[in-house]
Design an enzyme around this catalytic site. Structure first.
Site, PDB file in Angstrom:
ATOM      1  N   THR A 126       0.815  -1.220   0.000  1.00 33.83           N
ATOM      2  CA  THR A 126       0.000   0.000   0.000  1.00 33.83           C
ATOM      3  C   THR A 126       0.844   1.263   0.000  1.00 33.83           C
ATOM      4  O   THR A 126       0.516   2.249  -0.670  1.00 33.83           O
ATOM      5  CB  THR A 126      -0.918  -0.011   1.247  1.00 33.83           C
ATOM      6  OG1 THR A 126      -1.886  -1.048   1.059  1.00 33.83           O
ATOM      7  CG2 THR A 126      -1.632   1.308   1.434  1.00 33.83           C
ATOM      8  N   SER A 141       1.002  -7.169  -0.899  1.00 34.70           N
ATOM      9  CA  SER A 141       1.535  -8.259  -0.081  1.00 34.70           C
ATOM     10  C   SER A 141       0.572  -9.440   0.035  1.00 34.70           C
ATOM     11  O   SER A 141       0.964 -10.536   0.427  1.00 34.70           O
ATOM     12  CB  SER A 141       1.974  -7.750   1.299  1.00 34.70           C
ATOM     13  OG  SER A 141       0.904  -7.629   2.184  1.00 34.70           O
ATOM     14  N   THR A 150       1.143  -4.416   4.450  1.00 37.97           N
ATOM     15  CA  THR A 150       0.917  -4.766   5.856  1.00 37.97           C
ATOM     16  C   THR A 150       0.192  -6.095   6.041  1.00 37.97           C
ATOM     17  O   THR A 150       0.252  -6.686   7.117  1.00 37.97           O
ATOM     18  CB  THR A 150       0.093  -3.671   6.569  1.00 37.97           C
ATOM     19  OG1 THR A 150      -1.143  -3.500   5.852  1.00 37.97           O
ATOM     20  CG2 THR A 150       0.854  -2.359   6.604  1.00 37.97           C
ATOM     21  N   ASP A 151      -0.486  -6.568   4.993  1.00 33.84           N
ATOM     22  CA  ASP A 151      -1.308  -7.773   5.177  1.00 33.84           C
ATOM     23  C   ASP A 151      -0.478  -9.005   5.512  1.00 33.84           C
ATOM     24  O   ASP A 151      -0.911  -9.855   6.292  1.00 33.84           O
ATOM     25  CB  ASP A 151      -2.169  -8.029   3.929  1.00 33.84           C
ATOM     26  CG  ASP A 151      -3.357  -7.094   3.854  1.00 33.84           C
ATOM     27  OD1 ASP A 151      -4.037  -6.925   4.890  1.00 33.84           O
ATOM     28  OD2 ASP A 151      -3.600  -6.514   2.786  1.00 33.84           O
TER      29      ASP A 151
END
Lengths: 178, 178, 178, 178
Positions: free
Chosen positions: A19, A62, A95-96
């Site tokens: 992101t 990710s 971040t996932d």
């Protein structure tokens, strides 16, 4: 003393997408990962005695990162650790699955000789009220002060690999209870 | 382990003025210290598990800071160290005499029980291309990771009190050779 | 029809300094007129069919503009009006004496063959919450729509020369009652 | 004289959605039209003698605008024209079908008693390097200077209804040859 007074302090930044790097494509009318933004972000920081070398590993969301891609990140980190002119490694990442990549790095590298700090953003650098510049600035600072190991630096907090959890409600990374 | 995993991490921020807080007064046609800006800057940071309490000590150009004002800063730092709900102290300060105030704190407080981190900016927060947000974000991160002592955090570097020097040519703070 | 559909529409922009162009000089610790900012501002505008040529006339605070400087602005405007490839003239100017320069232009040029639009800002372009980009964007638009004459375009309002007054309390330009 | 010196100049702004209003939803990881942004944008403009009343008509992508929605916009414009305290109408709209809505307004309203100016953006207001603030500022200025009729104001250009064409390559609105 925890302060690294090596001058300049040399950071290898491995960019993987996520992101943080999404930008608006007016032709598509959507956010894409087509244009790398990490260098643009770094250019806004004042750090006359920090040298950041950016190495592009990949440019993906990710959620699209599988075992093969994660292995590529480990390989890139290994190469950075093997270089004689690197004092710390920073990795920008979605971040996932940032927690999984941190875990993979910690498992593969055992005790790395340098700090490896993962960071990213909940809102793209190129979007209003982004947390990207803060997270990168803080990750660069943490990379200088931490002892060797694998960590996330995010929203003013440092979390060791193995304890990183994405909090989907508060939209941040938190430290799991042991 | 250097990471403070106290959650929330509680920072007392002592604001004293300096270039970082200068803003444009359209009536005067000049930069003034009439409007505090530290809270505005902090509001742009994402840090759900950091609690920053701002205490206004003064609002002056650090060239105007004499012994009396410096003593006030020491007194405010002492009060912060005495509070049971404070994990670190950050002080925003003009860069011209930041080194002297750091030295005065180090001398007066000997071995403080917490990290005390001074920061500021070469260009006001309210001016284009300011280094203020970066410095404050990095000072907050450093305050969490450093061992007790008095330091400057500036432009990605941490410098212990006693070694801080303003470099008027490169417009940054540097660490003096011992 | 008031719309100029000439494509591209060609504007000669005469830059004279004023608050709009002030930027922060970190060495001096003050706002100066040492760095021209009009081109930087124009580069942020999207106007694929407007061609703006910037001509630097001077870089001064409009309080320092005397008869000689005002005559130079008139001369520059005359040259712009004489050029065959100019469809309108925009002048960036300090607000303190913008009214006098507009009056001088109206007197000297009588009925100019093109619209001449003066603008400026109450807060420098390089300062937070500046009105500079709005005023320049609106002046460029007004220059395309107005009939020949001398005007100020400021804060969404167009005022003919001879009626421009600076309102020091509300910090804007207003139109005097006749 | 083309200048409206009515003070304050009263504009009814009809908001319909479109790219200009898209903002990043960190939970969804995508741009949405869930949060209205026109008021936020207007709050950054300095216009002490312009009064803008925002009326939300809908919040949709203009590709999703069918006959029913277009009729709603015409109805809202008719209501604005019927109000005694309105001097001009501005409509924010997606660019993909802005031309069709302008045509529908021109057809339905024949010769409106006031200028009706449609605008929008190629890049959302909440995204870096957006053209939204420029377009809205220029549309507000054009609304004050134009004679009654229906127009687009976009990227420094004014185009009468019936001649508006989206240029998908150069990402702007252009005027068709007759």
């Amino acid at each position: 003393m925890d302060i690294s007074s090596r001058s300049p302090f040399r950071i290898m930044l491995l960019a993987t997408g996520g992101t943080i790097e999404k930008s608006y494509d007016a032709s598509a009318g959507a956010l894409t990962l087509d244009v790398p933004v990490i260098d643009t972000l770094l250019a806004t920081l004042d750090q006359p005695d920090v040298q950041v070398d950016v190495r592009r590993v990949m440019s993906i969301d990710s959620l699209d990162m599988g075992e093969a891609e994660r292995a590529e990140v480990v390989t890139a980190a290994r190469a950075a650790l093997a270089a004689s002119d690197v004092d710390a490694v920073v990795i920008t990442h979605g971040t996932d699955t940032l927690a999984q990549t941190a875990q993979a790095l910690a498992t593969a590298l055992d005790t790395p000789r340098l700090p490896i700090v993962l960071t990213g953003a909940m809102r793209p650098y190129r979007v209003a009220d982004s947390d990207a510049a803060q997270n990168v600035a803080q990750a660069l600072m943490a990379a200088r002060l931490l002892t060797p190991g694998v960590y996330a630096a995010f929203h003013g907090r440092v979390i060791p690999a193995g304890r990183i959890v994405k909090d989907y409600e508060r939209l941040t990374l938190i430290e799991s209870a042991t």
